[in-house]
Design a protein around this motif. Structure first.
Motif, PDB file in Angstrom:
ATOM      1  N   SER A  95       1.078  -7.240  -1.555  1.00  0.00           N
ATOM      2  CA  SER A  95       1.933  -6.067  -1.690  1.00  0.00           C
ATOM      3  C   SER A  95       3.238  -6.453  -2.379  1.00  0.00           C
ATOM      4  CB  SER A  95       2.226  -5.421  -0.329  1.00  0.00           C
ATOM      5  OG  SER A  95       3.065  -6.233   0.465  1.00  0.00           O
ATOM      6  N   SER A  99       8.345  -1.869  -3.269  1.00  0.00           N
ATOM      7  CA  SER A  99       7.789  -0.520  -3.178  1.00  0.00           C
ATOM      8  C   SER A  99       7.467  -0.138  -1.748  1.00  0.00           C
ATOM      9  CB  SER A  99       6.519  -0.421  -4.029  1.00  0.00           C
ATOM     10  OG  SER A  99       5.497  -1.220  -3.477  1.00  0.00           O
ATOM     11  N   TYR A 102       4.281  -1.527   3.324  1.00  0.00           N
ATOM     12  CA  TYR A 102       3.044  -1.232   4.020  1.00  0.00           C
ATOM     13  C   TYR A 102       1.844  -0.955   3.133  1.00  0.00           C
ATOM     14  CZ  TYR A 102       6.504  -0.723   7.677  1.00  0.00           C
ATOM     15  OH  TYR A 102       7.528  -0.942   8.545  1.00  0.00           O
ATOM     16  N   GLU A 103       2.035  -0.725   1.843  1.00  0.00           N
ATOM     17  CA  GLU A 103       0.898  -0.443   0.985  1.00  0.00           C
ATOM     18  C   GLU A 103       0.316  -1.755   0.509  1.00  0.00           C
ATOM     19  OE1 GLU A 103       1.466   2.780  -1.667  1.00  0.00           O
ATOM     20  OE2 GLU A 103       0.056   1.985  -3.123  1.00  0.00           O
ATOM     21  N   GLN A 104      -0.745  -2.183   1.137  1.00  0.00           N
ATOM     22  CA  GLN A 104      -1.379  -3.454   0.825  1.00  0.00           C
ATOM     23  C   GLN A 104      -2.608  -3.202  -0.044  1.00  0.00           C
ATOM     24  OE1 GLN A 104      -1.975  -5.752   4.436  1.00  0.00           O
ATOM     25  NE2 GLN A 104       0.068  -5.238   5.185  1.00  0.00           N
ATOM     26  N   TYR A 105      -2.743  -3.984  -1.097  1.00  0.00           N
ATOM     27  CA  TYR A 105      -3.855  -3.863  -2.036  1.00  0.00           C
ATOM     28  C   TYR A 105      -4.847  -4.984  -1.738  1.00  0.00           C
ATOM     29  CZ  TYR A 105      -0.707  -0.771  -4.586  1.00  0.00           C
ATOM     30  OH  TYR A 105       0.142   0.246  -4.918  1.00  0.00           O
TER      31      TYR A 105
ATOM     32  N   LEU B  34      -1.645   4.337   8.267  1.00  0.00           N
ATOM     33  CA  LEU B  34      -2.254   4.374   6.948  1.00  0.00           C
ATOM     34  C   LEU B  34      -3.743   4.658   7.086  1.00  0.00           C
ATOM     35  CD1 LEU B  34      -0.327   1.566   7.304  1.00  0.00           C
ATOM     36  CD2 LEU B  34      -0.562   1.629   4.817  1.00  0.00           C
ATOM     37  N   TYR B  36      -7.292   3.937   4.878  1.00  0.00           N
ATOM     38  CA  TYR B  36      -7.920   3.218   3.787  1.00  0.00           C
ATOM     39  C   TYR B  36      -9.356   3.697   3.663  1.00  0.00           C
ATOM     40  CZ  TYR B  36      -4.199  -0.260   3.129  1.00  0.00           C
ATOM     41  OH  TYR B  36      -3.013  -0.879   2.818  1.00  0.00           O
ATOM     42  N   THR B  45      -9.340   0.436  -0.005  1.00  0.00           N
ATOM     43  CA  THR B  45      -8.400   1.029  -0.961  1.00  0.00           C
ATOM     44  C   THR B  45      -7.459   1.959  -0.213  1.00  0.00           C
ATOM     45  OG1 THR B  45     -10.082   0.972  -2.700  1.00  0.00           O
ATOM     46  CG2 THR B  45      -8.200   2.420  -3.052  1.00  0.00           C
ATOM     47  N   PHE B  46      -6.151   1.776  -0.433  1.00  0.00           N
ATOM     48  CA  PHE B  46      -5.164   2.624   0.218  1.00  0.00           C
ATOM     49  C   PHE B  46      -5.342   4.079  -0.192  1.00  0.00           C
ATOM     50  CE2 PHE B  46      -1.303   4.000   2.060  1.00  0.00           C
ATOM     51  CZ  PHE B  46      -0.676   4.824   1.139  1.00  0.00           C
ATOM     52  N   SER B  49      -0.565   7.601   3.710  1.00  0.00           N
ATOM     53  CA  SER B  49       0.130   7.067   4.868  1.00  0.00           C
ATOM     54  C   SER B  49       1.054   8.124   5.460  1.00  0.00           C
ATOM     55  CB  SER B  49       0.946   5.834   4.482  1.00  0.00           C
ATOM     56  OG  SER B  49       1.921   6.170   3.517  1.00  0.00           O
TER      57      SER B  49
END
Lengths: 115, 112
Positions: A95, A99, A102-105, B34, B36, B45-46, B49
């Protein structure tokens, strides 16, 4: 752009052997995470790096598991004396802290099978 | 002790109808949640959230609702499409922690 990549995609090893799993995060991402997903379960947190240092390794199940990220980019998860219970899909995520945390790829994972 | 629970292992809906996926949590310290989506042989894949200071967040066909008093959240997909067929994971996290705690997932099948 390139996403998170993990190698190998599949690894079969014998009980007692040593394995290394590699993760290449998205370029510029400073945070890197390792999770493990067993059959029928959700991903389970193992360890998190911020830069080169392990910020939280509370999820590592025992001292057979170790991870490094020496240059703050690529990470390697190392498992010593593998056991059949280590069989799972090992997921890596990254991540970009700017940005939001918490948005983990996620990468596609490495499927480890210990025979 | 499972902190995030998705009690429905699977859900099947018709194309064009609404899909509702549910998630319950026990950790009252969670302040961010979140969803996914995961296809076979791919990583999660997100999707969307929500912060605990909100009770709703919407993004196109996807809306997440949070009921803090019930410790319950839900993901609504309207209208559902066959390409939405996947396993959906709910995850929670506590402020200051980078660790995501996932549920076991719900497999959604959207039938044409």
């Amino acid at each position: 752009g390139a996403g998170v990549s993990q190698t190998p995609s599949n690894k079969v090893t014998e009980k007692g052997k040593y394995v290394e799993l590699r993760c290449d995060p998205i370029s510029g991402h400073t945070a890197l995470y390792w999770y493990r997903q067993s059959l029928g379960q959700g991903p389970e947190f193992l360890i998190y790096f911020q830069g080169t240092g392990a910020a939280d390794d509370s999820g590592l199940p025992n001292d057979r598991f170790f991870a490094v990220r020496p240059e703050g980019s690529v990470s390697t998860l190392k498992i010593q004396r593998t056991e059949r219970g280590d069989s799972a899909v090992y997921l890596c995520a990254s991540s970009l802290m700017a940005s939001g945390p918490y948005e983990q790829y996620f990468g596609p994972g490495t499927r480890l099978t210990v025979t | 002790d499972q902190q995030v629970k998705q009690n429905s292992p699977s859900l099947s809906v018709q194309e064009g109808r609404i899909s509702i996926l549910n998630c319950d949590y026990t950790n009252s310290m969670f302040d961010y949640f979140l969803w996914y989506k995961k296809y076979p042989a791919e990583g999660p894949t997100f999707l969307i959230s929500i912060s605990s200071i909100k009770d709703k967040n919407e993004d196109g066909r996807f809306t997440v609702f949070l009921n803090k008093s019930a410790k319950h959240l839900s993901l609504h997909i309207v209208p559902s499409q066959p390409g939405d067929s996947a396993v959906y994971f709910c995850a929670g996290t506590q402020g200051g922690s980078e660790k995501l705690v996932f549920g076991k997932g719900t497999k959604l099948t959207v039938n044409p």
